[in-house]
Design an enzyme around this catalytic site. Structure first.
Site, PDB file in Angstrom:
ATOM      1  N   GLU A 221     -26.300 -24.159  17.683  1.00 11.64           N
ATOM      2  CA  GLU A 221     -26.204 -22.925  18.310  1.00 11.64           C
ATOM      3  C   GLU A 221     -26.578 -23.282  19.405  1.00 11.64           C
ATOM      4  O   GLU A 221     -26.564 -22.112  19.883  1.00 11.64           O
ATOM      5  CB  GLU A 221     -27.560 -22.667  17.295  1.00 11.64           C
ATOM      6  CG  GLU A 221     -28.919 -21.319  18.429  1.00 11.64           C
ATOM      7  CD  GLU A 221     -29.804 -20.769  17.221  1.00 11.64           C
ATOM      8  OE1 GLU A 221     -30.393 -22.024  16.227  1.00 11.64           O
ATOM      9  OE2 GLU A 221     -30.910 -19.696  17.245  1.00 11.64           O
TER      10      GLU A 221
ATOM     11  N   GLU B 176     -40.932 -14.095  12.824  1.00 12.15           N
ATOM     12  CA  GLU B 176     -40.042 -13.304  13.322  1.00 12.15           C
ATOM     13  C   GLU B 176     -39.821 -12.578  12.740  1.00 12.15           C
ATOM     14  O   GLU B 176     -38.026 -12.422  11.640  1.00 12.15           O
ATOM     15  CB  GLU B 176     -38.406 -14.308  13.724  1.00 12.15           C
ATOM     16  CG  GLU B 176     -37.919 -15.503  14.159  1.00 12.15           C
ATOM     17  CD  GLU B 176     -37.221 -16.269  14.943  1.00 12.15           C
ATOM     18  OE1 GLU B 176     -36.051 -16.662  13.994  1.00 12.15           O
ATOM     19  OE2 GLU B 176     -37.178 -16.397  16.174  1.00 12.15           O
TER      20      GLU B 176
ATOM     21  N   ASP C 215     -37.309 -24.891  20.169  1.00 12.59           N
ATOM     22  CA  ASP C 215     -36.342 -24.590  18.872  1.00 12.59           C
ATOM     23  C   ASP C 215     -34.855 -25.464  19.025  1.00 12.59           C
ATOM     24  O   ASP C 215     -34.215 -24.641  20.090  1.00 12.59           O
ATOM     25  CB  ASP C 215     -35.914 -22.890  19.132  1.00 12.59           C
ATOM     26  CG  ASP C 215     -35.404 -22.342  18.595  1.00 12.59           C
ATOM     27  OD1 ASP C 215     -34.940 -22.815  17.088  1.00 12.59           O
ATOM     28  OD2 ASP C 215     -35.525 -21.333  18.354  1.00 12.59           O
TER      29      ASP C 215
HETATM   30  C1  BDP Z   1     -33.612 -19.865  15.931  1.00 14.61           C
HETATM   31  C2  BDP Z   1     -32.237 -18.814  15.464  1.00 14.61           C
HETATM   32  C3  BDP Z   1     -32.444 -18.177  14.349  1.00 14.61           C
HETATM   33  C4  BDP Z   1     -33.505 -18.951  13.533  1.00 14.61           C
HETATM   34  C5  BDP Z   1     -34.175 -19.103  13.431  1.00 14.61           C
HETATM   35  C6  BDP Z   1     -35.519 -19.804  12.487  1.00 14.61           C
HETATM   36  O1  BDP Z   1     -32.426 -18.475  16.597  1.00 14.61           O
HETATM   37  O2  BDP Z   1     -31.571 -17.718  14.194  1.00 14.61           O
HETATM   38  O3  BDP Z   1     -33.911 -17.583  11.738  1.00 14.61           O
HETATM   39  O4  BDP Z   1     -34.662 -19.757  14.526  1.00 14.61           O
HETATM   40  O5  BDP Z   1     -35.305 -21.772  12.973  1.00 14.61           O
HETATM   41  O6  BDP Z   1     -33.059 -21.254  16.666  1.00 14.61           O
HETATM   42  O7  BDP Z   1     -35.874 -19.266  11.828  1.00 14.61           O
END
Ligand code: BDP
Length: 617
Positions: free
Chosen positions: A314, A213, A286
């Site tokens: 989340e 990301e 996730d």
């Molecule tokens: C996702 C989230 C994001 C996190 C990412 C992570 O939406 O904000 O940065 O995981 O775990 O669940 O790095």
């Protein structure tokens, strides 16, 4: 300040303790007698023993024989996704508890309150900052602030860790590269480690999100995750620190996102140094309300690995919804042998609101995480009962049982009203709160959009991960792979995770898929109404009346949202076929058009629809 909870107050009596000694094993014993005596391996484990004794006494459980306890995991760590500017990524309980702008001069008394809460359940590590890490945290000025926090947490046995940005040498000191094979880069990290340990002698180590990301990582320089992790591990090794290297990556090595972390990490098995632990999210995607276990956790025998759970909700209704997560984690631990794992991490749900978690019941998830990190063999029922008595302060037995029952079914209810039968990631884009199975964001990554996951069309619904599809099922050990690959043996609660099936597919129960989906949504919604009724029934037994009303309002919001989810998902899915709704489903309240226009309001405590109030009463 709201009420001081029972288990905190007991620990407050202890005052501060000497610095944590470096120890190889942790244990304590409760010895029966007129007063129950506590023997322990260290001052910190004595603290754990006292908390245990206090818990038993509050629950009215006598100590009739010696109780000896040792933790299952050596590292029981909260991951705070807190940023230096005070915001918290995916945090729903206010701002960060760490007040960077006041430190190091001013030390908030809440740090010690937090530490007591953690120590009462045996949590012994805290990563203070977000995995999307700002390099600033590693600057000298910030390290001095970190050291002040570490001083407060140390007496409670909590070691401080930091999320490290892999490009910190470039960002802080303008090095031309962060290539882990570059001598200057290695020296930079060695010097940084020395600096940190001068300030924080018991510093725990680094957590790293690399090449995911948009975060920098060794792959930017043509190196592997193992090369990157080992470089940091070698800088920390002589000081006794560890590196927790996250496997949350999904560069498109395969079109199915569920397969990507395994593809990238499994071939590296055996290449990580002994003070590296690969940190793997519980499921392959996730933190969805329900996922199968991540196959990577079962496929790296030559590497130390640790599961990462998400305590912050989340994907489970933020701090508006009551979702007791111990049953989810109990389910997880039934799929992985805890003795094959080195540590346990939980993404914290803590912020600076007076009760730390906003939803009073979200504290139960913080509590449950700690208890399971100590002993993953505990049942959700045991944990819930302890929490209701010691933290919620309910002493009436009948009320306790009702609240415990309500908690135990709450996570499955969220699965039912959001994404039953293996559906996943059909959230509104970005905030992950409401439903948006129709969502289309031009230019967005396809694997961030609901349609990628539910694949609803005129022929059916679900993601084909069987051997005829992406064969993500093939990443599991043979027995599981076989089970998941065949829709007739695949557990019904993961059916649409692994299979794309016709709307009128007949389930072993005789029901057709569409009817079953409808009934799950209905059951989830009805459960939220049931929680409201239960909560009203136990009002007499809840000592904190403000807390009672707060929970009541949140439960109403939750019921409103559950109805919205049911109407949105069923309304949208019904556009693909001509099957009728089963007769036992309550009629929808919102039209699809209305929901597509308005979106579910995300702010707390929007007025519940009058239909919710009618339905409860
Ligand atoms: C996702 C989230 C994001 C996190 C990412 C992570 O939406 O904000 O940065 O995981 O775990 O669940 O790095």
């Amino acid at each position: 300040m709201n009420k001081v909870t029972a288990f905190i107050s007991a620990l407050m009596l202890l005052g501060s303790l000497p610095a944590m000694a470096k120890k190889t094993s942790e244990w304590y014993r409760l010895i029966p007698g007129d007063t129950v005596a506590v023997e322990a391996s260290s001052p910190v484990t004595r603290l754990y023993g006292l908390a245990h004794r206090d818990r038993l006494s509050r629950m009215g459980v006598p100590v009739t024989q010696i109780i000896e306890e040792r933790p299952r995991f050596a590292h029981r760590i909260l991951n705070h996704w807190d940023n230096p500017d005070g915001t918290v990524e995916r945090g729903y309980a206010g701002k960060s508890i760490w007040r960077w702008d006041e430190l190091p001069e001013t030390v908030s008394p809440r740090y010690a309150d937090y530490a007591r809460m953690c120590a009462a359940v045996g949590i012994n590590g805290a990563v203070l900052n977000n995995v999307n890490a700002s390099s600033t945290i590693l600057s000298h000025d910030y390290l001095v602030k970190v050291a002040r926090i570490a001083d407060v947490l140390r007496p409670y046995g909590i070691r401080v860790y930091l999320s490290a940005n892999f490009a910190a040498p470039m960002q802080l000191d303008s090095l031309p590269t962060a290539d882990p094979t570059d001598r200057n880069v290695r020296q930079w990290w060695n010097r940084k480690a020395d600096e940190i340990y001068r300030l924080i002698p018991d510093f725990g180590g680094f957590l790293v999100k690399a090449n995911s990301e948009g975060q920098p990582g060794p792959c930017d320089f043509g190196r592997t995750h193992a090369q990157g992790a080992n470089m940091l591990a070698r800088a920390l090794k002589k000081h006794g620190g560890i590196v927790m290297w996250r496997a949350f990556v999904y560069s498109p090595a395969d079109a199915d996102r569920a397969k990507q972390a395994y593809i990238e990490f499994q071939p590296l098995d055996g290449q990580f140094d002994s003070n590296v632990i690969v940190q793997i999210k519980n499921g392959p995607i996730d933190f969805q309300p329900r996922e199968p276990i991540s196959p990577l956790l079962l496929a790296m025998p030559g590497t130390r690995t640790m599961p990462e759970l998400q305590i912050t909700q989340e994907y489970l209704g933020h701090s508006n919804h009551l979702a007791f997560l111990a049953p989810m984690w109990e389910e997880f631990f039934s799929q992985v042998d805890p003795s094959t794992q080195t540590a346990l991490a939980g993404v914290a749900n803590i912020g600076d609101v007076p009760n730390f978690t906003a939803h009073p019941f979200a504290r139960a998830n913080w509590y449950a995480f700690g208890r399971l990190a100590w002993n993953p063999g505990l049942t959700s029922g045991e944990i819930a009962r302890e929490w209701v008595t010691t933290d919620l302060g309910v002493t009436d037995l009948a009320a306790t049982e009702k609240i415990v029952r309500m908690m135990l079914g709450s996570r499955e209810a969220v699965v039912d009203y959001m994404m039953p039968m293996g559906l996943h990631h059909i959230f509104a884009f970005g905030h992950h709160y409401g439903p948006e199975p129709w969502c289309d964001v031009p230019g967005a990554r396809p694997d961030w959009l609901p349609k990628y996951y539910h694949r609803a069309d005129s022929t059916g619904i679900g993601f084909d991960r069987s051997p005829t599809g992406s064969d993500a099922a093939g990443q599991y050990p043979d027995s599981l792979a076989r089970l998941y690959s065949d829709p007739r043996t695949c557990p019904e609660n993961l059916l649409l995770w692994f299979h794309h099936l016709p709307w009128d597919y007949r389930l072993p129960s005789g029901e057709i898929l569409w009817d079953s989906l409808c009934r799950h949504y209905e059951a989830g919604y009805q459960y939220t109404l049931g929680m409201l009724r239960t909560w009203e029934e136990v009002e007499y037994a809840v000592p904190d009346k403000e807390l009672y009303s707060d929970v009541l309002r949140r439960l109403m919001t939750q019921a409103r949202d559950a109805q919205w989810w049911k109407d949105a998902c069923l309304g949208y899915f019904s556009t693909f076929h001509k099957l009728p709704y089963p007769e036992d489903i309550t009629p929808s309240v919102h039209s699809l058009d209305e929901m597509m226009r308005i979106h579910l309001p995300i702010t707390n405590f929007e007025c519940p629809t009058p239909q919710i109030l009618d339905a409860v009463r």
